[in-house]
Write a protein that holds these residues in place. Structure first.
Motif, mmCIF file in Angstrom:
data_model
loop_
_atom_site.group_PDB
_atom_site.id
_atom_site.type_symbol
_atom_site.label_atom_id
_atom_site.label_comp_id
_atom_site.label_asym_id
_atom_site.label_seq_id
_atom_site.Cartn_x
_atom_site.Cartn_y
_atom_site.Cartn_z
ATOM 1 N N PHE A 9 4.719 2.146 -6.610
ATOM 2 C CA PHE A 9 4.626 2.999 -5.538
ATOM 3 C C PHE A 9 3.077 3.325 -5.460
ATOM 4 N N GLY A 10 2.289 3.729 -6.512
ATOM 5 C CA GLY A 10 0.869 4.097 -6.399
ATOM 6 C C GLY A 10 0.136 2.768 -6.580
ATOM 7 N N GLY A 11 -0.697 2.484 -5.582
ATOM 8 C CA GLY A 11 -1.517 1.389 -5.307
ATOM 9 C C GLY A 11 -0.883 -0.019 -4.562
ATOM 10 N N VAL A 12 0.073 0.283 -4.176
ATOM 11 C CA VAL A 12 1.025 -0.679 -3.075
ATOM 12 C C VAL A 12 1.520 -0.022 -2.161
ATOM 13 N N ILE A 13 2.339 0.913 -2.370
ATOM 14 C CA ILE A 13 2.911 1.642 -1.146
ATOM 15 C C ILE A 13 2.059 2.551 -0.614
ATOM 16 N N ALA A 14 1.653 3.629 -1.868
ATOM 17 C CA ALA A 14 0.467 4.342 -1.563
ATOM 18 C C ALA A 14 -0.813 4.263 -2.175
ATOM 19 N N ASP A 15 -1.943 4.368 -1.525
ATOM 20 C CA ASP A 15 -3.306 3.853 -1.901
ATOM 21 C C ASP A 15 -3.625 5.090 -3.058
ATOM 22 N N ASP A 88 -0.314 4.187 4.445
ATOM 23 C CA ASP A 88 -0.505 3.406 5.843
ATOM 24 C C ASP A 88 0.778 3.142 6.341
ATOM 25 N N VAL A 89 1.059 3.599 7.684
ATOM 26 C CA VAL A 89 2.392 3.643 8.162
ATOM 27 C C VAL A 89 2.716 2.306 8.590
ATOM 28 N N ARG A 90 1.742 1.459 8.671
ATOM 29 C CA ARG A 90 1.908 -0.005 9.160
ATOM 30 C C ARG A 90 2.801 -0.663 7.887
ATOM 31 N N LYS A 91 2.531 -0.242 6.711
ATOM 32 C CA LYS A 91 3.345 -0.680 5.546
ATOM 33 C C LYS A 91 4.763 -0.384 5.431
ATOM 34 N N TYR A 94 6.639 -2.108 8.021
ATOM 35 C CA TYR A 94 6.954 -3.383 7.490
ATOM 36 C C TYR A 94 8.024 -3.519 6.539
ATOM 37 N N LEU A 95 8.099 -2.462 5.613
ATOM 38 C CA LEU A 95 9.463 -2.409 4.892
ATOM 39 C C LEU A 95 10.621 -2.339 5.625
ATOM 40 N N GLU A 96 10.656 -1.487 6.750
ATOM 41 C CA GLU A 96 11.764 -1.450 7.841
ATOM 42 C C GLU A 96 11.961 -2.738 8.262
ATOM 43 N N THR A 97 10.949 -3.729 8.635
ATOM 44 C CA THR A 97 11.426 -5.077 9.157
ATOM 45 C C THR A 97 12.108 -5.750 7.884
ATOM 46 N N LEU A 98 11.491 -5.656 6.627
ATOM 47 C CA LEU A 98 12.170 -6.389 5.611
ATOM 48 C C LEU A 98 13.547 -6.152 5.539
ATOM 49 N N GLU A 127 5.437 10.179 9.981
ATOM 50 C CA GLU A 127 6.563 10.172 10.858
ATOM 51 C C GLU A 127 7.746 10.977 10.402
ATOM 52 N N GLY A 128 7.370 11.752 9.395
ATOM 53 C CA GLY A 128 8.383 12.848 8.872
ATOM 54 C C GLY A 128 9.508 12.217 7.894
ATOM 55 N N LYS A 129 9.347 10.997 7.320
ATOM 56 C CA LYS A 129 10.509 10.273 6.666
ATOM 57 C C LYS A 129 9.921 10.528 5.162
ATOM 58 N N PRO A 130 10.976 10.557 4.246
ATOM 59 C CA PRO A 130 10.637 10.466 2.698
ATOM 60 C C PRO A 130 10.587 9.169 2.231
#
Length: 209
Positions: A9-15, A88-91, A94-98, A127-130
């Motif tokens: 999570f920290g450092g990968v999903i969240a900076d 970064d919402v782009r990440k 991308y998770l949704e794409t995966l 976007e209001g998503k957990p």
């Protein structure tokens, strides 16, 4: 063939920014925050919180003793959130794409109830998503009872999820965590904290098909 991707999570999903967190805890009243806090592995009551041996209430009481005053839950959470510089919402997209491509996604994180109280709420993304909206399941140190790179937390995740290591890619920015994942037979990828790892991960997944 990779079927599962496990993300830190920290450092990968969240900076994250350790120095920013140190300053947040100093403002709270923790004078030796610079000695106590680490990006990857905490010490003392901070470690006990992430291992689940201290409840959030007991931790708050102990932290209050260090600060010389009573702390509210919100004050403590705000200090912990000092670690995070942004999502970064782009990440997230991308998770949704995966997931649409058929990969099963998981989180394996050294963390605590204060951080997850935010991450698992609508405040997490613009976007209001957990966080839970993007993954099959979250494997969290304070719930499991040990932290990375302890082999037991990996074994718990693999057993509970029924993932096969040889079908799993583990993504983490900590070298010792990556080494532990590799020892258990998982493929690994170590991006730098705060980097945009999407293209590199996409190329790796193509190579591993």
């Amino acid at each position: 063939m990779i079927k599962n991707i496990v993300f830190d999570f920290g450092g990968v999903i969240a900076d994250i920014d350790r120095e920013q967190a140190v300053q947040a805890f100093i403002r709270l009243g923790v004078k030796d925050a610079d000695r106590i806090l680490d990006k990857y592995h905490q010490t003392g009551i901070f470690q006990e919180l992430e291992e689940g041996t201290l409840t959030e209430e007991a931790y708050r009481n102990e932290l209050g003793k260090l600060c010389g005053r009573t702390l509210s839950w919100e004050e403590v959470q705000q200090a912990w959130l000092g670690f995070f510089t942004g999502i970064d919402v782009r990440k997230l997209h991308y998770l949704e794409t995966l997931r649409r491509e058929g990969y099963k996604l998981y989180v394996l994180s050294n963390t605590n109830p204060y951080v997850m109280g935010w991450a698992c709420s609508e405040r997490f993304s613009s976007e209001g998503k957990p966080l839970t909206a993007y993954f099959e399941k979250l494997y969290l140190s304070y719930q499991i009872g040990c932290t990375k790179p302890d082999r037991r937390i990996f074994e718990f995740m693999l057993t509970d999820s029924k993932m096969q290591p040889e079908e799993t890619l583990f993504v983490d920015d900590g070298a010792s965590n990556i080494a532990a994942g590799r020892e258990l037979g998982m493929y690994t990828f170590q991006p730098e904290n705060g980097s945009d790892w999407r293209d590199e991960l996409a190329k790796l997944l193509i190579r591993l098909k």
